[in-house]
Design a protein around this motif. Sequence first.
Motif, PDB file in Angstrom:
ATOM      1  N   GLY A 421     -14.951  -2.989  18.892  1.00 35.69           N
ATOM      2  CA  GLY A 421     -13.649  -3.037  19.537  1.00 35.69           C
ATOM      3  C   GLY A 421     -12.621  -2.073  18.989  1.00 35.69           C
ATOM      4  N   TRP A 422     -12.889  -1.423  17.869  1.00 40.82           N
ATOM      5  CA  TRP A 422     -11.940  -0.478  17.282  1.00 40.82           C
ATOM      6  C   TRP A 422     -12.390   0.955  17.559  1.00 40.82           C
ATOM      7  CZ3 TRP A 422      -7.725  -2.890  16.088  1.00 40.82           C
ATOM      8  CH2 TRP A 422      -7.774  -4.191  15.584  1.00 40.82           C
ATOM      9  N   ASN A 423     -11.426   1.819  17.833  1.00 44.57           N
ATOM     10  CA  ASN A 423     -11.721   3.216  18.105  1.00 44.57           C
ATOM     11  C   ASN A 423     -11.769   3.977  16.781  1.00 44.57           C
ATOM     12  OD1 ASN A 423     -12.128   5.738  19.147  1.00 44.57           O
ATOM     13  ND2 ASN A 423     -10.169   5.873  20.221  1.00 44.57           N
ATOM     14  N   ALA A 424     -12.966   4.395  16.394  1.00 42.73           N
ATOM     15  CA  ALA A 424     -13.153   5.132  15.140  1.00 42.73           C
ATOM     16  C   ALA A 424     -13.468   6.598  15.402  1.00 42.73           C
ATOM     17  CB  ALA A 424     -14.267   4.489  14.322  1.00 42.73           C
ATOM     18  N   GLY A 425     -13.174   7.054  16.587  1.00 37.38           N
ATOM     19  CA  GLY A 425     -13.389   8.461  16.912  1.00 37.38           C
ATOM     20  C   GLY A 425     -12.128   9.280  16.668  1.00 37.38           C
ATOM     21  N   PHE A 426     -12.288  10.589  16.536  1.00 33.97           N
ATOM     22  CA  PHE A 426     -11.127  11.454  16.332  1.00 33.97           C
ATOM     23  C   PHE A 426     -11.546  12.909  16.528  1.00 33.97           C
ATOM     24  CE2 PHE A 426     -13.233  10.740  12.318  1.00 33.97           C
ATOM     25  CZ  PHE A 426     -13.298  11.982  11.712  1.00 33.97           C
ATOM     26  N   ALA A 427     -10.591  13.702  16.998  1.00 29.94           N
ATOM     27  CA  ALA A 427     -10.802  15.148  17.119  1.00 29.94           C
ATOM     28  C   ALA A 427     -10.611  15.796  15.751  1.00 29.94           C
ATOM     29  CB  ALA A 427      -9.822  15.725  18.126  1.00 29.94           C
ATOM     30  N   THR A 428     -11.101  17.021  15.608  1.00 32.97           N
ATOM     31  CA  THR A 428     -10.994  17.729  14.317  1.00 32.97           C
ATOM     32  C   THR A 428     -10.400  19.123  14.522  1.00 32.97           C
ATOM     33  OG1 THR A 428     -13.278  18.476  14.567  1.00 32.97           O
ATOM     34  CG2 THR A 428     -12.917  16.469  13.292  1.00 32.97           C
ATOM     35  N   THR A 430      -8.039  22.470  13.940  1.00 27.46           N
ATOM     36  CA  THR A 430      -7.611  23.210  12.753  1.00 27.46           C
ATOM     37  C   THR A 430      -6.089  23.147  12.635  1.00 27.46           C
ATOM     38  OG1 THR A 430      -7.397  25.268  13.997  1.00 27.46           O
ATOM     39  CG2 THR A 430      -9.554  24.777  13.009  1.00 27.46           C
ATOM     40  N   LEU A 431      -5.570  23.626  11.513  1.00 21.22           N
ATOM     41  CA  LEU A 431      -4.124  23.639  11.337  1.00 21.22           C
ATOM     42  C   LEU A 431      -3.441  24.495  12.397  1.00 21.22           C
ATOM     43  CD1 LEU A 431      -3.670  23.938   7.447  1.00 21.22           C
ATOM     44  CD2 LEU A 431      -3.088  21.987   8.893  1.00 21.22           C
ATOM     45  N   GLU A 432      -4.072  25.622  12.747  1.00 22.14           N
ATOM     46  CA  GLU A 432      -3.495  26.496  13.767  1.00 22.14           C
ATOM     47  C   GLU A 432      -3.430  25.793  15.115  1.00 22.14           C
ATOM     48  OE1 GLU A 432      -5.881  27.334  11.677  1.00 22.14           O
ATOM     49  OE2 GLU A 432      -4.759  28.691  10.356  1.00 22.14           O
ATOM     50  N   GLU A 433      -4.486  25.062  15.450  1.00 29.53           N
ATOM     51  CA  GLU A 433      -4.503  24.328  16.721  1.00 29.53           C
ATOM     52  C   GLU A 433      -3.479  23.200  16.728  1.00 29.53           C
ATOM     53  OE1 GLU A 433      -9.230  24.988  17.864  1.00 29.53           O
ATOM     54  OE2 GLU A 433      -8.606  23.260  16.667  1.00 29.53           O
ATOM     55  N   LEU A 434      -3.139  22.705  15.563  1.00 29.05           N
ATOM     56  CA  LEU A 434      -2.132  21.645  15.457  1.00 29.05           C
ATOM     57  C   LEU A 434      -0.721  22.199  15.309  1.00 29.05           C
ATOM     58  CD1 LEU A 434      -4.032  19.330  12.942  1.00 29.05           C
ATOM     59  CD2 LEU A 434      -3.451  18.721  15.295  1.00 29.05           C
ATOM     60  N   ASN A 435      -0.607  23.513  15.258  1.00 29.37           N
ATOM     61  CA  ASN A 435       0.673  24.181  15.017  1.00 29.37           C
ATOM     62  C   ASN A 435       1.257  23.789  13.651  1.00 29.37           C
ATOM     63  OD1 ASN A 435       0.749  25.571  17.512  1.00 29.37           O
ATOM     64  ND2 ASN A 435       1.502  23.715  18.538  1.00 29.37           N
ATOM     65  N   HIS A 436       0.362  23.518  12.707  1.00 24.38           N
ATOM     66  CA  HIS A 436       0.758  23.244  11.336  1.00 24.38           C
ATOM     67  C   HIS A 436       0.448  24.472  10.485  1.00 24.38           C
ATOM     68  CE1 HIS A 436       0.978  19.234  12.845  1.00 24.38           C
ATOM     69  NE2 HIS A 436       1.186  18.683  11.651  1.00 24.38           N
ATOM     70  N   LYS A 437       1.139  24.573   9.399  1.00 24.54           N
ATOM     71  CA  LYS A 437       0.865  25.650   8.459  1.00 24.54           C
ATOM     72  C   LYS A 437       0.356  25.066   7.145  1.00 24.54           C
ATOM     73  CE  LYS A 437       4.283  28.928  10.254  1.00 24.54           C
ATOM     74  NZ  LYS A 437       5.473  29.761   9.926  1.00 24.54           N
ATOM     75  N   SER A 438      -0.491  25.832   6.497  1.00 22.49           N
ATOM     76  CA  SER A 438      -0.967  25.400   5.193  1.00 22.49           C
ATOM     77  C   SER A 438       0.194  25.433   4.207  1.00 22.49           C
ATOM     78  CB  SER A 438      -2.082  26.328   4.709  1.00 22.49           C
ATOM     79  OG  SER A 438      -2.527  25.934   3.436  1.00 22.49           O
ATOM     80  N   LYS A 439       0.273  24.400   3.397  1.00 27.17           N
ATOM     81  CA  LYS A 439       1.382  24.283   2.451  1.00 27.17           C
ATOM     82  C   LYS A 439       0.893  24.652   1.050  1.00 27.17           C
ATOM     83  CE  LYS A 439       4.111  22.591   5.629  1.00 27.17           C
ATOM     84  NZ  LYS A 439       5.303  23.311   6.114  1.00 27.17           N
ATOM     85  N   PRO A 440       1.158  25.882   0.620  1.00 24.07           N
ATOM     86  CA  PRO A 440       0.692  26.302  -0.716  1.00 24.07           C
ATOM     87  C   PRO A 440       1.664  25.895  -1.817  1.00 24.07           C
ATOM     88  CG  PRO A 440       1.730  28.136   0.397  1.00 24.07           C
ATOM     89  CD  PRO A 440       1.840  26.966   1.336  1.00 24.07           C
ATOM     90  N   PHE A 441       2.223  24.664  -1.722  1.00 18.82           N
ATOM     91  CA  PHE A 441       3.188  24.244  -2.734  1.00 18.82           C
ATOM     92  C   PHE A 441       2.480  23.940  -4.049  1.00 18.82           C
ATOM     93  CE2 PHE A 441       1.409  20.578  -0.940  1.00 18.82           C
ATOM     94  CZ  PHE A 441       1.771  20.482   0.384  1.00 18.82           C
TER      95      PHE A 441
END
Length: 576
Positions: A421-428, A430-441
């Motif tokens: 009954g629980w959804n354990a699926g997910f897409a994968t 990349t950061l570019e596809e998510l419009n996120h940037k890598s954080k080199p902090f």
Amino acid sequence: MNYLATNLLIESLTLNLASYKPGLKNIDTFTMNQIEKLMKKLELFLATSNLVQCEEDELQRDKIMMSFYQQPDTVRCRHCNESFSENVASTQHIQNNEENEQKPKLKAISVNNPVAEPKKTELIEIPANDPEKRLKTEIVEIPQNVTQTKPIGNDRNDTLANDRKNIQIENHTNANTEISAKKMPKQKEIKPQVNYMKRRCLPRLNFKMSKDMKNFFKQDIMTVLEMAVAESDKVKSAVENKKVQEQLVECLKPHYPAVKCYPFGSRVIGTGSYTSDLDIFVDLQEVYYGRNDKPGLESITESILKVEKILKNTKQWTIDEIILNSRVPLLKVINHRFNMKCDLTFSNGLAHRNSLLLEYLLNLQPSSRMLVCYLKKWNREKYLNGYTISLMVIYFLQLMGWLPNVSTLQVDPQNDVIIDGWNAGFATPTLEELNHKSKPFEIIVLVEEFFHFYGFYANFIVLEIEVISPFHVESCSVKTLLKSDFESPHYSKVPSQFKRLKQYLLKHKNDTNPRHQFAYNRPLVVQDPFELSHNVAKGISPEMAGRIIRLFEMSERKIKYHVYGMEYFLPKEEIW
């Protein structure tokens, strides 16, 4: 016959033995004799027993076992019920009792009328001339119809009429009050249920950091971090992980032809250490996607007991422990060839899917995995398990806008993987596809921000009233999921993204089984990203939660002192 006490004693003894460190142990002769006597008793008990079917269903039995317990590491005094966990303390307690029992000689004084006919007198020995209680023992005459005792003065003329009997009473202040108090049954205090959904519901504890923690912070942060990450990389890539699984399948395949093994946990995620167990979901009957729609399967308990019997008859495996009464029953075993401890589960594939999700998210921002590795080394007191730490790190980075919500990874139904009954699926993506940037902090800054984020005086989240939910949180938002949202009628305040959770809660609204409830009224609530009704931190007590948050605050100051060398970040007694 009711075997509740027997079952609890067996469970307590099992937990007690499991608390010893593995390997060779020194056992004194007394303990060995006790064990040998127990073994003989068990052999006799089993030899004279007839195995029958348990009359209680599995859920009811588990509920009973969870409702009662006998502490595996504590003993109680038979006289005063005080508890002890160390031999030295119990020995000192016995000595104190023996000293207290050395009381003054006891004396009873009879003042019967010498002229009167001798009458039977019941004497009760009490300390004579006790300076603290001012007791005086007398035998006086009172009418037979008098039932209430009263103080007798020192005046011998204070006597009563002829038709009397002899009794013994105590002459002291408020005698009747004390006698009544002794006869009154002790009322059991009813503690009201604590509301852990309000601010300041957790204790603000004031304690000093342990010596072990102080020594940890004296180490160079980057050195600790590099060693922890290198260790995790080596553990994750170890060929033994796969070899152990292959040996396990080889042993079980003749009995379960469809058997498959799915590793999960810190060794798979990349946050493990050399001492980490290898967690394996053993799919014996094609139940990866759950058991709800598969009637006729053998129960998890039956599977564990059968596998235990199979592995016991091999040379490669040793049975370490069987745990049947936990939320996820498991079998602990040791592989001799690779000297590796393994935790085997038999429920479904949710744990495997959880590990795949954490592996994806922690690798999406590499610094997040480094932070988890550091925090697991920081976790000297073992208040939090590795899974809870990983979820707290992910939530922290999600709220900062550096990692995606799990709900956004489940938008496309083509990625759905439904398990019980629980959804354990997910897409994968990349950061570019998510419009996120890598954080080199810098990792040091990240560690400091994490400790500040979860402190009592944090700007972003208040652990006392909010739910740590990696499933859905709006980045850089003041609107978070509150514990009190689950008190609303029909869960109307719970966001629409939690559709499956609301359906589950409505379905089990009148279910009395605590395993089917969402434990949101707890000191800490850390929500599983797939099985949304599971609070992975529900076992943390208020005192422990207060200590954890207090440690976050003290650790933040230690980091600032380490980085900036500014003494005002630390109390005077904490400066090295």
